[in-house]
Design an enzyme around this catalytic site. Structure first.
Site, short mmCIF file in Angstrom:
data_model
loop_
_atom_site.label_atom_id
_atom_site.label_comp_id
_atom_site.label_asym_id
_atom_site.label_seq_id
_atom_site.Cartn_x
_atom_site.Cartn_y
_atom_site.Cartn_z
N HIS A 285 0.04 0.22 -10.24
CA HIS A 285 -0.54 -0.82 -9.41
C HIS A 285 -1.14 -1.95 -10.23
O HIS A 285 -2.15 -2.54 -10.27
CB HIS A 285 -1.75 -0.16 -8.72
CG HIS A 285 -2.27 -0.79 -7.35
ND1 HIS A 285 -3.15 -0.45 -6.33
CD2 HIS A 285 -2.09 -2.06 -7.10
CE1 HIS A 285 -3.17 -1.35 -5.49
NE2 HIS A 285 -2.93 -2.40 -5.90
N GLU B 62 -3.59 7.29 -5.85
CA GLU B 62 -3.72 6.59 -6.91
C GLU B 62 -4.99 7.25 -7.82
O GLU B 62 -6.18 7.08 -7.28
CB GLU B 62 -4.03 5.16 -6.78
CG GLU B 62 -2.23 4.66 -6.00
CD GLU B 62 -2.58 2.98 -5.94
OE1 GLU B 62 -3.47 2.32 -6.77
OE2 GLU B 62 -1.51 2.45 -5.64
N ARG C 149 0.97 -1.18 -0.12
CA ARG C 149 0.03 0.06 0.12
C ARG C 149 0.85 1.30 -0.08
O ARG C 149 1.78 1.36 0.82
CB ARG C 149 -1.03 -0.09 1.34
CG ARG C 149 -2.05 -0.70 0.94
CD ARG C 149 -3.14 -0.55 0.19
NE ARG C 149 -4.09 -1.38 0.12
CZ ARG C 149 -4.27 -2.52 -0.75
NH1 ARG C 149 -3.09 -2.80 -1.54
NH2 ARG C 149 -5.13 -3.33 -0.91
#
Length: 308
Positions: free
Chosen positions: A281, A262, A233
């Site tokens: 990601h 993000e 994370r």
């Protein structure tokens, strides 16, 4: 009715449709929360990824909801106490993309050790400086893992195959567990992991204790010239402190697959750092992992609804 408001593979969607219930699929529905709430009025199940915040506010619009399916592993966007208060069950794809993430971590280490892309760009530009692109070997180096769950163990197994030493910190693991013993992983404190790792890879959940785990103070513990990889994370890392450590040369490089926020804004402290590589990601988004996640969550949701 089953509502799927974020992307799911075609095979996962087909499996949901085989349950005999009406399925409404719009991968962009999460972007319009009011429209999503309207759709949830008659829903018995909701399937999300990581963009939809599932909390009391959303659940209030879904009086018949019985199940939430999470297409992935992290549960940051699922307020579990709110689900429990409403008696809504949760199904998520625990461990299903662990291979994909583990392979990404190895790819990141090899990228920083050998700089194939940089060497190829150098040659494409007319250069032939062999001394600048020799790199170094992973064999004999120490990999430090913060978190030794499904992903951490698979990273450790692959690192051992490269001849690396592995140290790890995880309060849920015991040194005499077979997986730990077989892989010759040395369990130590988080502080010792940071102090001894040539490569540090983060696999911890986001909790009040792990938020900003990597910051100026803890970065200073890491050996000069070491490397950081984060596939967990973004909030585990104080990003300004990381940039300072990279620009000072204390850290030789970092690969981040997760950032905060993000997507990364155009103007952000992480932009324009030469020895920092950021991906969007994608560590767990291999074709194989996505197929498996879609099918696993579809099966799980249907089972909990009693229509599998």
């Amino acid at each position: 009715m089953i509502i799927v408001c974020e992307f799911i593979t075609s095979s996962g969607l087909e499996r949901l449709q085989q349950g005999g219930l009406e399925v409404f699929y719009d991968p962009n529905l999460w972007k319009d929360r009011e429209a999503l709430k309207a759709r949830l009025a008659n829903a018995t199940a909701l399937v999300v990824r990581n963009q939809t915040l599932v909390n009391a506010d959303l659940l209030a619009a879904a009086p018949n909801l019985k199940v939430v399916g999470r297409l992935g592993v992290g549960l940051d966007n699922i307020v579990q106490p709110d689900l429990k208060a409403r008696g809504v069950q949760l199904y998520f794809a625990r461990g299903i993309n662990a291979n994909a993430v583990a392979e990404y971590v190895l790819a990141a280490m090899l990228h920083m050790a050998r700089n194939i892309a940089g060497g190829a760009a150098h040659v494409a530009g007319g250069g032939w400086n062999r001394a600048a692109f020799g790199g170094f070997e992973l064999a004999g180096k120490t990999l430090g893992l913060v978190g030794l769950g499904e992903v951490g163990l698979r990273v450790a197994r692959r690192a051992r195959a490269f001849g690396m030493k592995v140290v790890a910190a995880d309060p849920m693991r015991l040194p005499w567990e077979s997986a730990v013993e077989d892989l010759e992983i040395r369990l130590v404190s988080t502080t010792e992991v940071l102090r001894s790792a040539h490569f540090l890879s983060l696999h911890a959940p986001l909790t009040p204790e792990t938020r900003a785990l990597i910051r100026a103070e803890t970065l200073a513990w890491m050996p000069k010239g070491s490397y950081l990889i984060n596939t967990a994370r973004g909030e585990l890392v104080n990003q300004a402190d990381l940039v300072a450590a990279l620009r000072s040369g204390h850290l030789a490089g970092a690969v981040l697959d997760v950032v905060d926020p993000e997507p990364l804004p155009a103007e952000h402290v992480l932009r324009g750092v030469d020895n920092l590589w950021i991906t969007p990601h994608v560590a767990g988004l291999t074709a194989e992992a996505q197929e498996a996640v879609g099918l696993r969550v579809a099966e799980g949701v249907l089972n909990l609804l009693g229509v599998a």
